[in-house]
Design a protein around this motif. Structure first.
Motif, PDB file in Angstrom:
ATOM      1  N   ASP A   1      39.203  45.477  43.706  1.00 20.45           N
ATOM      2  CA  ASP A   1      38.731  44.090  43.852  1.00 20.45           C
ATOM      3  C   ASP A   1      38.748  43.391  42.497  1.00 20.45           C
ATOM      4  O   ASP A   1      39.116  42.228  42.382  1.00 20.45           O
ATOM      5  N   ARG A   2      38.310  44.125  41.464  1.00 14.77           N
ATOM      6  CA  ARG A   2      38.247  43.540  40.119  1.00 14.77           C
ATOM      7  C   ARG A   2      39.634  43.343  39.546  1.00 14.77           C
ATOM      8  O   ARG A   2      39.890  42.372  38.836  1.00 14.77           O
ATOM      9  N   VAL A   3      40.531  44.291  39.832  1.00 14.00           N
ATOM     10  CA  VAL A   3      41.920  44.125  39.380  1.00 14.00           C
ATOM     11  C   VAL A   3      42.488  42.834  39.962  1.00 14.00           C
ATOM     12  O   VAL A   3      43.109  42.033  39.270  1.00 14.00           O
ATOM     13  N   ALA A   4      42.216  42.631  41.273  1.00 15.97           N
ATOM     14  CA  ALA A   4      42.763  41.456  41.969  1.00 15.97           C
ATOM     15  C   ALA A   4      42.328  40.160  41.297  1.00 15.97           C
ATOM     16  O   ALA A   4      43.058  39.171  41.312  1.00 15.97           O
ATOM     17  N   GLN A   5      41.139  40.164  40.704  1.00  9.41           N
ATOM     18  CA  GLN A   5      40.620  38.940  40.090  1.00  9.41           C
ATOM     19  C   GLN A   5      40.869  38.884  38.587  1.00  9.41           C
ATOM     20  O   GLN A   5      40.347  38.017  37.902  1.00  9.41           O
ATOM     21  N   THR A   6      41.655  39.820  38.068  1.00  2.12           N
ATOM     22  CA  THR A   6      42.047  39.782  36.662  1.00  2.12           C
ATOM     23  C   THR A   6      43.505  39.342  36.595  1.00  2.12           C
ATOM     24  O   THR A   6      44.375  39.997  37.145  1.00  2.12           O
ATOM     25  N   GLY A   7      43.748  38.228  35.974  1.00  2.00           N
ATOM     26  CA  GLY A   7      45.105  37.690  35.963  1.00  2.00           C
ATOM     27  C   GLY A   7      45.847  38.039  34.686  1.00  2.00           C
ATOM     28  O   GLY A   7      45.303  38.691  33.779  1.00  2.00           O
ATOM     29  N   THR A   8      47.097  37.600  34.622  1.00  2.00           N
ATOM     30  CA  THR A   8      47.903  37.699  33.411  1.00  2.00           C
ATOM     31  C   THR A   8      47.111  37.133  32.233  1.00  2.00           C
ATOM     32  O   THR A   8      46.520  36.072  32.346  1.00  2.00           O
ATOM     33  N   GLY A   9      47.090  37.876  31.128  1.00  2.00           N
ATOM     34  CA  GLY A   9      46.331  37.448  29.950  1.00  2.00           C
ATOM     35  C   GLY A   9      44.918  38.005  29.926  1.00  2.00           C
ATOM     36  O   GLY A   9      44.247  37.963  28.903  1.00  2.00           O
ATOM     37  N   GLY A  10      44.458  38.541  31.061  1.00  2.00           N
ATOM     38  CA  GLY A  10      43.135  39.159  31.135  1.00  2.00           C
ATOM     39  C   GLY A  10      43.132  40.540  30.488  1.00  2.00           C
ATOM     40  O   GLY A  10      44.191  41.090  30.167  1.00  2.00           O
ATOM     41  N   HIS A  11      41.936  41.091  30.284  1.00  2.00           N
ATOM     42  CA  HIS A  11      41.796  42.383  29.614  1.00  2.00           C
ATOM     43  C   HIS A  11      41.053  43.380  30.495  1.00  2.00           C
ATOM     44  O   HIS A  11      40.097  43.019  31.167  1.00  2.00           O
ATOM     45  N   VAL A  12      41.516  44.631  30.470  1.00  2.00           N
ATOM     46  CA  VAL A  12      40.851  45.695  31.229  1.00  2.00           C
ATOM     47  C   VAL A  12      40.652  46.925  30.350  1.00  2.00           C
ATOM     48  O   VAL A  12      41.379  47.148  29.386  1.00  2.00           O
ATOM     49  N   ARG A  13      39.623  47.690  30.698  1.00  2.00           N
ATOM     50  CA  ARG A  13      39.384  49.002  30.080  1.00  2.00           C
ATOM     51  C   ARG A  13      39.131  50.004  31.192  1.00  2.00           C
ATOM     52  O   ARG A  13      38.608  49.646  32.247  1.00  2.00           O
ATOM     53  N   PHE A  14      39.478  51.235  30.934  1.00  2.00           N
ATOM     54  CA  PHE A  14      39.292  52.283  31.935  1.00  2.00           C
ATOM     55  C   PHE A  14      38.102  53.166  31.559  1.00  2.00           C
ATOM     56  O   PHE A  14      37.979  53.605  30.416  1.00  2.00           O
ATOM     57  N   THR A  15      37.225  53.412  32.548  1.00  2.00           N
ATOM     58  CA  THR A  15      36.074  54.291  32.357  1.00  2.00           C
ATOM     59  C   THR A  15      36.257  55.503  33.259  1.00  2.00           C
ATOM     60  O   THR A  15      36.351  55.342  34.477  1.00  2.00           O
ATOM     61  N   PRO A  16      36.349  56.715  32.677  1.00  2.00           N
ATOM     62  CA  PRO A  16      36.594  57.876  33.537  1.00  2.00           C
ATOM     63  C   PRO A  16      35.371  58.210  34.411  1.00  2.00           C
ATOM     64  O   PRO A  16      34.242  58.199  33.911  1.00  2.00           O
TER      65      PRO A  16
END
Lengths: 79, 325
Positions: B284-299
């Motif tokens: 759901d969060r990926v869907a609302q993150t567009g080009t230019g947005g930033h993500v981090r992965f938490t194991p």
């Protein structure tokens, strides 16, 4: 003076193809609906249209620059 | 006339429902609404079943003209939404009359608005789903994104209209600057050096222009693979393994430093090492993150992933109770 903003995020291009002249140059006139740039996102090139008329006073981005939604792309002196 | 007229399709607006589950084994990804929470909330607001087909827009919303009285709701990304040019609230049920036009201005946060219409979008089902899978042109409205002049069929009304029903603040999604995505490490994380896996998890990744319903390509770090002898059946790229099924949400790094998160319309299997899988609730969060947005992965571990999915359903159940649906 006012700024026209990108409606989309992506990669900014001033010209339709690398071999073509830019859509607009500083000093050029724009009319509402006129294509002023392309933004590439999701494998499509989307035309950016002017939403007002005026004379271009500054172009804020260059070919290949990344652009965010809402970011200014050209400044125009409105007539 | 049970139709809605498409005056503008926006950038990339498709008909989506809860997805085409059950055909992964034949190479058919599920498609379906990428942000399940916003999609279900929109359906609740208009009195539809949770899985009724709705519209998923991307960056630029569509312009829609109604031809009969309906209830509509816009959820998902934060946008300027109008009816006949006047601003209207999101996450709220709205009554529309024949001739009314729903429109969108620019988004201020998020990437994908959802539009649900009472009665649902009544396109024909394909393999038990109305979801669009554009890559092969199946499902949805003629297997493609909406375009000017399309006439979308609507279903019959199943619930009395409720105007002004609104999702309370505490049930609205947040749009942080850096989006945290929980990730179950594996199936082929052994292909990365220990240091590289650590740095993968410590990097803030930027979403590139190549980010759509198929996958999101990210940039921002470097990746090192463990040296090995090419196994029989695997390709020569260090990122290649013997073919495997790709989990939905899995992250692969084909030949280089740009990880790709595979999403709802992605290929179902292949020969690239998948180093981890984004938990389903966080798509759901990926869907609302567009080009230019930033993500981090938490194991996280699988139990946490399953709990995250349950938590989302619990949140939707609470919302349903609040809305009286």
């Amino acid at each position: 003076m006012s700024t026209m903003n990108a409606q989309l995020p992506g990669v900014f291009y001033r010209r339709p193809t690398p071999d073509h002249a830019p859509f607009v140059e500083v000093g050029g006139k724009v009319e509402p609906g006129q294509t002023i740039a392309l933004i590439e996102v999701m494998k499509t090139y989307n035309e950016v249209k002017a939403d007002r008329s005026g004379t271009v006073s500054r172009i804020l981005l260059d070919d290949g620059d990344e652009v965010e939604a809402g970011q200014g792309i050209v400044e125009v002196d409105e007539v | 006339m049970n139709e809605v007229l498409v005056r503008s399709g926006g950038l990339y607006t498709t008909v989506q429902d809860a997805g085409r589950d059950g055909y992964y084994a034949i190479g058919m990804p599920p498609s379906g609404a990428m942000d399940r929470y916003s999609f279900v909330a929109a359906n609740m607001l208009v009195g539809n079943p949770d899985s009724a087909a709705a519209l998923e827009a991307t960056y630029l919303g569509p312009e829609l003209e109604f031809t009969d009285p309906r209830t509509v709701a816009v959820t998902g990304a934060r946008a300027r939404v109008t009816v006949n040019g006047d601003p209207v609230p999101q996450w709220t049920s709205l009554r529309v009359a024949p001739g009314d036009v729903l429109g969108f201005g620019a988004l201020s946060a998020g990437a994908r608005p959802y539009v649900a219409v009472s009665g649902g979008i009544d396109v024909p089902e394909y393999l038990n789903s109305r979801s669009t899978y554009k890559l092969t042109g199946i499902g949805g409205f003629e297997g493609r994104a909406l375009a000017e002049g399309d006439r979308l069929p609507l279903g019959g009304l199943q619930a009395p209209p409720r105007d002004g029903l609104s999702v309370p603040e505490e049930f609205l999604p947040e749009f942080p600057e850096v989006v945290q995505l929980r990730l179950v490490v594996g199936l082929c994380s052994y292909r990365l050096t220990e240091r590289s896996l650590e740095s993968f998890l410590e990097t803030t990744w930027k979403v590139t222009k190549d980010a759509d319903r198929i996958g999101y390509r990210l940039r921002g770090g470097t990746i090192e693979f463990v040296e090995r002898e090419q196994p029989f059946g695997a390709g020569s790229d260090p990122a290649n393994v013997v073919d495997l099924g790709y989990p939905i949400g899995s992250v692969q790094i084909p030949g280089g430093n740009e990880p790709i998160i595979l999403l709802n319309d992605a290929v179902t299997g292949g020969g690239y090492a998948t180093v981890g899988t984004v938990v389903s609730a966080d798509r759901d969060r990926v869907a609302q993150t567009g080009t230019g947005g930033h993500v981090r992965f938490t194991p996280v571990d699988v139990d946490t992933a399953v709990q995250a999915r349950l938590d989302r359903e619990t949140r939707l159940s609470k919302l349903r109770a609040v809305l009286g649906r």
